[in-house]
Design a protein around this motif. Structure first.
Motif, short mmCIF file in Angstrom:
data_model
loop_
_atom_site.label_atom_id
_atom_site.label_comp_id
_atom_site.label_asym_id
_atom_site.label_seq_id
_atom_site.Cartn_x
_atom_site.Cartn_y
_atom_site.Cartn_z
N HIS A 2 0.84 -1.20 0.00
CA HIS A 2 0.00 0.00 0.00
C HIS A 2 0.87 1.25 0.00
CE1 HIS A 2 -3.42 2.55 0.83
NE2 HIS A 2 -2.76 3.08 1.84
N THR A 3 0.61 2.16 -0.91
CA THR A 3 1.32 3.43 -0.97
C THR A 3 0.62 4.45 -0.07
OG1 THR A 3 2.00 3.01 -3.24
CG2 THR A 3 2.11 5.29 -2.48
N THR A 252 -5.16 -6.86 11.05
CA THR A 252 -3.87 -7.07 10.40
C THR A 252 -3.63 -5.91 9.46
OG1 THR A 252 -4.14 -9.48 10.50
CG2 THR A 252 -2.50 -8.62 8.97
N LEU A 253 -2.50 -5.22 9.65
CA LEU A 253 -2.15 -4.06 8.83
C LEU A 253 -1.12 -4.47 7.79
CD1 LEU A 253 -1.92 -1.42 11.70
CD2 LEU A 253 -3.74 -1.62 9.97
N PHE A 254 -1.46 -4.27 6.53
CA PHE A 254 -0.61 -4.70 5.43
C PHE A 254 0.62 -3.78 5.31
CE2 PHE A 254 -4.78 -6.11 3.22
CZ PHE A 254 -4.84 -7.23 4.04
N GLY A 255 1.78 -4.40 5.19
CA GLY A 255 3.01 -3.65 5.05
C GLY A 255 3.55 -3.07 6.35
N TRP A 301 -18.29 0.27 16.89
CA TRP A 301 -17.30 -0.69 16.39
C TRP A 301 -17.86 -1.45 15.19
CZ3 TRP A 301 -12.74 -1.74 15.24
CH2 TRP A 301 -12.30 -3.05 14.95
N HIS A 302 -19.10 -1.87 15.27
CA HIS A 302 -19.71 -2.56 14.13
C HIS A 302 -19.69 -1.67 12.89
CE1 HIS A 302 -22.44 -5.07 11.80
NE2 HIS A 302 -23.18 -4.00 11.59
N GLN A 303 -20.05 -0.42 13.06
CA GLN A 303 -20.09 0.51 11.93
C GLN A 303 -18.69 0.77 11.38
OE1 GLN A 303 -22.02 3.83 13.74
NE2 GLN A 303 -24.06 2.87 13.75
N ALA A 304 -17.71 0.94 12.27
CA ALA A 304 -16.34 1.18 11.82
C ALA A 304 -15.78 -0.04 11.10
CB ALA A 304 -15.46 1.55 13.01
N ARG A 305 -16.07 -1.21 11.63
CA ARG A 305 -15.58 -2.45 11.01
C ARG A 305 -16.18 -2.64 9.62
NH1 ARG A 305 -16.98 -7.14 14.77
NH2 ARG A 305 -18.99 -6.83 13.76
N GLU A 306 -17.48 -2.37 9.47
CA GLU A 306 -18.12 -2.48 8.17
C GLU A 306 -17.57 -1.44 7.18
OE1 GLU A 306 -20.47 -4.81 7.14
OE2 GLU A 306 -19.73 -5.74 8.98
N THR A 307 -17.34 -0.25 7.66
CA THR A 307 -16.78 0.80 6.81
C THR A 307 -15.38 0.41 6.34
OG1 THR A 307 -18.06 2.51 7.92
CG2 THR A 307 -16.07 3.23 6.75
N PHE A 308 -14.57 -0.13 7.23
CA PHE A 308 -13.21 -0.54 6.88
C PHE A 308 -13.23 -1.70 5.88
CE2 PHE A 308 -9.14 -2.76 7.86
CZ PHE A 308 -8.28 -1.73 7.47
N GLY A 313 -9.44 -1.95 2.13
CA GLY A 313 -8.80 -3.18 1.70
C GLY A 313 -7.32 -3.06 1.41
N GLY A 314 -6.86 -1.88 1.00
CA GLY A 314 -5.44 -1.71 0.73
C GLY A 314 -4.60 -1.55 1.97
N ILE A 315 -5.23 -1.29 3.10
CA ILE A 315 -4.50 -1.03 4.34
C ILE A 315 -4.45 -2.25 5.24
CG2 ILE A 315 -4.56 0.35 6.48
CD1 ILE A 315 -5.61 2.65 4.83
N GLY A 316 -5.51 -3.04 5.26
CA GLY A 316 -5.52 -4.21 6.14
C GLY A 316 -6.85 -4.91 6.11
#
Length: 321
Positions: A2-3, A252-255, A301-308, A313-316
């Protein structure tokens, strides 16, 4: 890989801000000295809180090896802006104290760290009086905790995790029922023969038992975090989620490497994976988890998790159970 995206252009940060709502102005005061008569140095803490609001939950934060109450502003300032009274002690391993691995006192620091957090809980009256305008605004029944690296090990003790001794016997309970939820950032995993000799010699706490950790917990790991303490790969930092009943979610955070994009400080020398967008996302997701756990906003938390899941997807990714 991820850039990094400038925060002003980050779609996921903007989306999470919509979920969390506006951040409040923050006031911070340090050092506040707490009673700790058996300690070789005074127990000093930083207290940060929003200027406005009542029934504010308490968030204990435990720093990583060598840091102090002056670190981790990228997270702690944001958490305070989201309605928490954040309390950050300087533990005995802080570089400003000069207690190294060759010091006889070093071997007991892992337990003293836990005692520092308990001392905060025992002296919330002092925290209450620590800054003008804070008195009477703290919700003492809503206490959560977070920690990074060694600080994550410190916090997991309060959440119920135990330590396996050299004889293979699981040690005593250092949990504290006043802490109702936690966030473990880059928490080291199971020990045993995969620990490197230096870790075996100097870090007895790196033999955890997560079976007793039953308090709701968010575990955060970087998928490029290769520790010098173990022959395991980055999956080592997911053990708290894999092996405990209390860990409800794994981010899990990518990179991400051990600093998770730069959480100890802006432009810190030890950050090898600087990524302000990643840090901003982590601050928001962890705030959402802890706000939901503290009881004031159970759906956030449910709303934040669904938004993420939709936009991050490029971040984790987040795994839940």
């Amino acid at each position: 890989m991820h850039t990094p995206t400038p925060l002003r252009d980050s779609t996921i940060v903007a989306a999470l801000d919509t979920v969390l709502g506006a951040s409040a102005p923050v006031v911070s005061v340090a050092p506040v000295t707490l009673a700790a008569p058996a300690r070789p140095f005074p127990l000093e803490v930083r207290v940060s809180a929003p200027v406005h609001g009542r029934d504010l939950p308490v968030l204990l934060f435990s720093h990583g090896n060598g840091w102090s109450l002056d670190g981790y502003a990228p997270l702690t300032t944001f958490w305070a802006s989201q309605g928490f009274v954040v309390v950050q002690p300087t533990h005995l391993d802080s570089r400003r104290h000069g207690i190294g691995v060759d010091d006889d006192r070093f071997g007991s620091i892992w337990l003293q760290r836990r005692d520092d957090l308990v001392a905060v809980l025992d002296q919330l009256d002092v925290i209450d009086r620590s800054m003008p305008g804070l008195a009477g605004r703290i919700d003492r029944a809503a206490v959560v905790a977070a920690g990074h690296s060694w600080g994550a090990q410190t916090v997991q003790l309060l959440l119920g995790a135990r330590t396996v001794g050299a004889d293979g016997v699981v040690g005593g309970d250092h949990g504290d029922d006043r802490v109702i939820a936690g966030v473990l950032l880059a928490a080291t995993g199971l020990g045993g023969e995969q620990l490197h000799p230096f870790a075996k010699a100097h870090f007895p706490f790196m033999n955890p038992s997560f079976a007793e950790l039953t308090t709701p917990t968010l575990v955060v790991a970087g998928d490029q975090d290769q520790s010098k303490m173990s022959s395991r790969g980055p999956d080592w930092f997911t053990d708290a989620y894999v092996h405990s009943a209390g860990a409800t979610d794994l981010l899990t955070l990518f990179g991400a490497e051990h600093s998770l994009g730069g959480i100890p400080s802006w432009e810190a020398a030890e950050t090898t994976d600087e990524n302000p967008e990643r840090v901003a996302v982590l601050a928001r997701l962890s705030a959402a988890y802890l706000r939901a756990a503290a009881g004031g906003d159970p759906q956030v938390w449910h709303q934040a998790r669904e938004t993420f899941a939709r936009a991050g997807g490029g971040i984790g990714r987040i795994d839940s159970r």
